[in-house]
Design a protein around this motif. Structure first.
Motif, mmCIF file in Angstrom:
data_model
loop_
_atom_site.group_PDB
_atom_site.id
_atom_site.type_symbol
_atom_site.label_atom_id
_atom_site.label_comp_id
_atom_site.label_asym_id
_atom_site.label_seq_id
_atom_site.Cartn_x
_atom_site.Cartn_y
_atom_site.Cartn_z
ATOM 1 N N VAL A 1 0.908 -1.181 0.122
ATOM 2 C CA VAL A 1 0.151 -0.108 -0.020
ATOM 3 C C VAL A 1 0.773 1.407 0.009
ATOM 4 N N GLU A 2 1.943 1.207 0.901
ATOM 5 C CA GLU A 2 2.728 2.511 0.926
ATOM 6 C C GLU A 2 3.545 2.606 -0.330
ATOM 7 N N GLN A 3 4.276 1.454 -1.106
ATOM 8 C CA GLN A 3 4.608 1.640 -2.082
ATOM 9 C C GLN A 3 3.886 2.421 -3.273
ATOM 10 N N THR A 4 2.650 1.732 -3.308
ATOM 11 C CA THR A 4 1.714 2.132 -4.446
ATOM 12 C C THR A 4 1.259 3.608 -4.168
ATOM 13 N N LEU A 5 1.185 4.211 -2.997
ATOM 14 C CA LEU A 5 0.874 5.216 -2.721
ATOM 15 C C LEU A 5 1.848 6.387 -3.128
ATOM 16 N N THR A 6 3.070 6.043 -2.620
ATOM 17 C CA THR A 6 4.188 6.668 -2.858
ATOM 18 C C THR A 6 4.486 6.844 -4.457
ATOM 19 N N GLY A 7 4.085 5.986 -5.257
ATOM 20 C CA GLY A 7 4.209 6.010 -6.721
ATOM 21 C C GLY A 7 3.225 6.703 -7.356
ATOM 22 N N ALA B 1 -6.459 14.812 -0.472
ATOM 23 C CA ALA B 1 -6.634 13.444 -0.098
ATOM 24 C C ALA B 1 -7.610 12.435 -0.460
ATOM 25 N N GLU B 2 -8.513 13.117 -0.822
ATOM 26 C CA GLU B 2 -9.686 12.479 -1.383
ATOM 27 C C GLU B 2 -9.337 12.103 -2.874
ATOM 28 N N LEU C 1 -7.312 7.918 -6.699
ATOM 29 C CA LEU C 1 -6.149 7.124 -7.324
ATOM 30 C C LEU C 1 -5.809 5.831 -7.045
ATOM 31 N N LEU C 2 -5.637 5.679 -5.699
ATOM 32 C CA LEU C 2 -5.123 4.638 -5.102
ATOM 33 C C LEU C 2 -6.003 3.554 -5.399
ATOM 34 N N GLY C 3 -7.361 3.733 -5.371
ATOM 35 C CA GLY C 3 -8.472 2.807 -5.481
ATOM 36 C C GLY C 3 -8.581 1.941 -6.881
ATOM 37 N N ARG C 4 -7.932 2.802 -7.984
ATOM 38 C CA ARG C 4 -7.699 2.225 -9.168
ATOM 39 C C ARG C 4 -6.628 0.970 -9.117
ATOM 40 N N GLU C 5 -5.636 1.297 -8.277
ATOM 41 C CA GLU C 5 -4.578 0.334 -8.166
ATOM 42 C C GLU C 5 -4.551 -0.731 -7.389
ATOM 43 N N LEU C 6 -5.379 -0.564 -6.468
ATOM 44 C CA LEU C 6 -5.424 -1.755 -5.249
ATOM 45 C C LEU C 6 -7.105 -2.031 -4.984
ATOM 46 N N ALA C 7 -7.065 -3.224 -4.273
ATOM 47 C CA ALA C 7 -8.369 -3.767 -4.135
ATOM 48 C C ALA C 7 -9.064 -2.767 -2.871
ATOM 49 N N GLY C 8 -10.437 -2.955 -2.948
ATOM 50 C CA GLY C 8 -11.114 -2.024 -1.866
ATOM 51 C C GLY C 8 -10.637 -2.343 -0.479
ATOM 52 N N TYR C 9 -10.274 -3.559 -0.012
ATOM 53 C CA TYR C 9 -10.213 -3.941 1.269
ATOM 54 C C TYR C 9 -8.853 -3.536 1.774
ATOM 55 N N LYS C 10 -7.725 -3.057 0.744
ATOM 56 C CA LYS C 10 -6.613 -2.647 0.864
ATOM 57 C C LYS C 10 -6.322 -1.089 1.256
ATOM 58 N N LEU C 11 -7.470 -0.287 0.861
ATOM 59 C CA LEU C 11 -7.583 1.040 0.855
ATOM 60 C C LEU C 11 -7.540 1.655 2.359
ATOM 61 N N PRO C 12 -6.716 2.633 2.637
ATOM 62 C CA PRO C 12 -6.767 3.247 4.020
ATOM 63 C C PRO C 12 -8.002 3.836 4.254
#
Length: 460
Positions: free
Chosen positions: A368-374, A411-412, A417-428
């Motif tokens: 999650v952290e690496q995806t957010l940083t990217g 933040a929203e 954008l993070l939701g396009r990269e990761l499954a919903g249960y992984k989102l902060p």
């Protein structure tokens, strides 16, 4: 000391803080500080604590303590008086040295019996020359002891790296000399190898680049990823033909940073992995194998349930040994890693404790952290698990100029954008955009949840 760190022609430049220091000048300064330490009550196998900023005086007092056969406790000069008092109570040095008006002040402390929970450590014949506190990025600092043999072994590892600074070259050091990379990879290697060590007066992009430009010899910059981010974002840097490379360590770097640094300066961003307990473990100084790293000479690595272990005969920790950190000849790094059987290279994936469960589903906080940083505009991020939920903290390139309400909107956008990269249960569940993230004294991102939340409140 005289053979390994102080040898060399009198006129050879070795240090530059606010002014250049030759080897002859350093030897004379060390001899004088050794006399002053003895007058303050420091004897062989005694303990001296140094709370001094990077300076020629810090180097002289440290080398004088070792020349006297004493052990040195390194305290960050930015610690508060209360923190210093706690450290002194815990480690029981005989002398405390601080800097006042540019001169060392030697304070004799009451003699105290050895504390088996602190300096004395487990029963062992080894004499610790150096006592350090871990960075404390994830919790209370650990007390770590290293012998003269440990330090000489690490210096030999650096000497075997063909890309590391050699005699006649320069190191511009951005890392703290209180902690292992700056101390051994920067200061002690420079003295041992005949490399001129330069510490910029200002840790700004302009100050760092000026220090590089001020000398003609081939130059390596050593720091943490935060420093590389600063330099990669510098506007119109000057031509620096003497710059060979920058080397960073301390935490994982964001995926696009090596390419951004090379594009800006035309030289590689090398990476290193190490711990206060062992010093340098593995490197990729050429940048060709990132994120894989080659173990340094003599370093034996293994995996246990995905956790990286390092062969080490004795525990580095002073006081009772924690079996979750060291047992049966292995140091447990608590880092997840991959080992390539063919090349021997190691890829560090991040903290082993980053594996959490959300509703019975496994989530790797490192992912999650690496995806957010990217994500576009994000320069650094920390992802933690607290109160049963994932929390994320991010700093963006324009975060300092945003009002709090604008940061909420950003933040929203990042969460979308993070939701396009990761499954919903992984989102902060909560994602905070901040002007900058808090760091430890060594430049590592702070991962203490309470401190992160206080920083969010302060920015509002």
């Amino acid at each position: 000391m005289d053979e390994q760190l102080l040898a060399g022609p009198d006129g050879e430049p070795c240090l530059r803080f606010d002014a250049p220091v030759s080897r002859g000048t350093l030897r004379a300064l060390v001899a004088e500080r050794q006399r002053q330490l003895a007058a303050a009550g420091l004897g062989e196998q005694g303990t001296v604590a140094l709370r001094m900023p990077p300076s020629a005086e810090f180097v002289a007092v440290l080398l004088a303590a070792w020349r006297a056969g004493a052990r040195a406790v390194l305290l960050d000069h930015r610690l508060t008086a209360a923190e210093v008092d706690r450290a002194v109570s815990r480690l029981r040095p005989r002398v405390l040295v601080e800097l006042a008006d540019g001169r060392p002040r030697f304070r004799s402390l009451p003699a105290a019996p050895p504390d088996p929970e602190a300096v004395a450590g487990p029963a062992t014949s080894h004499h610790h020359a150096l006592i350090q506190l871990s960075s404390g990025s994830t919790g209370p600092s650990k007390v770590i002891g290293r012998t003269a043999g440990d330090l000489l072994r690490e210096l030999d590892c650096y000497a075997r790296l063909p890309e590391f600074p050699a005699r006649g070259e320069r190191t511009v050091l951005l890392s703290s000399t209180v902690h292992v990379l700056g101390l051994v990879g920067g200061l002690l290697h420079a003295l041992h190898a005949g490399v001129e060590l330069v510490v910029p007066q200002r840790m700004t992009p302009a100050g760092i680049l000026t220090s590089v430009a001020d000398g003609a010899a081939p130059t390596t910059v050593i720091g943490v990823p935060f420093h590389a981010e600063l330099l990669a974002a510098a506007a119109a840097p000057p031509q620096l033909p003497q710059l060979r490379r920058m080397v960073v360590a301390g935490e994982l770097i964001r995926p696009g940073l090596p390419a951004a640094f090379r594009e800006r300066y035309g030289v590689p961003l090398g990476t290193m992995y190490g711990m206060t307990e062992t010093g340098v473990i593995a490197t990729d100084l050429t940048g060709r194998h990132h994120p894989a790293l080659q173990p340094v000479h003599g370093m034996e690595l293994s995996l246990s349930a995905g956790e990286l272990h390092i062969t080490r005969a004795h525990s580095p920790y002073l006081g009772p040994t924690d079996p979750t950190r060291w047992s049966d000849g292995s140091l447990h790094t608590r880092d997840a890693a991959l080992l390539d059987a063919g090349t021997g290279r190691v890829t560090v994936l991040g903290r082993r404790d980053s594996q959490i469960s959300i509703g019975g589903l496994k989530v790797d906080l490192n992912e999650v952290e690496q995806t957010l940083t990217g994500l576009p505009g994000v320069v650094e991020a920390v992802v933690v698990f607290a109160d049963g939920a994932i929390e994320a903290y991010a700093a963006t390139a324009d975060g300092a100029s945003r009002a709090p309400s604008e940061r909420d909107g950003a933040a929203e956008q990042l969460r979308e954008l993070l939701g396009r990269e990761l499954a919903g249960y992984k989102l902060p569940r909560r994602l905070h955009v901040m002007p900058q993230l808090p760091r430890t004294a060594t430049g590592k991102l702070l991962r203490d949840v309470a401190a992160l939340r206080r920083q969010v409140d302060a920015t509002r």
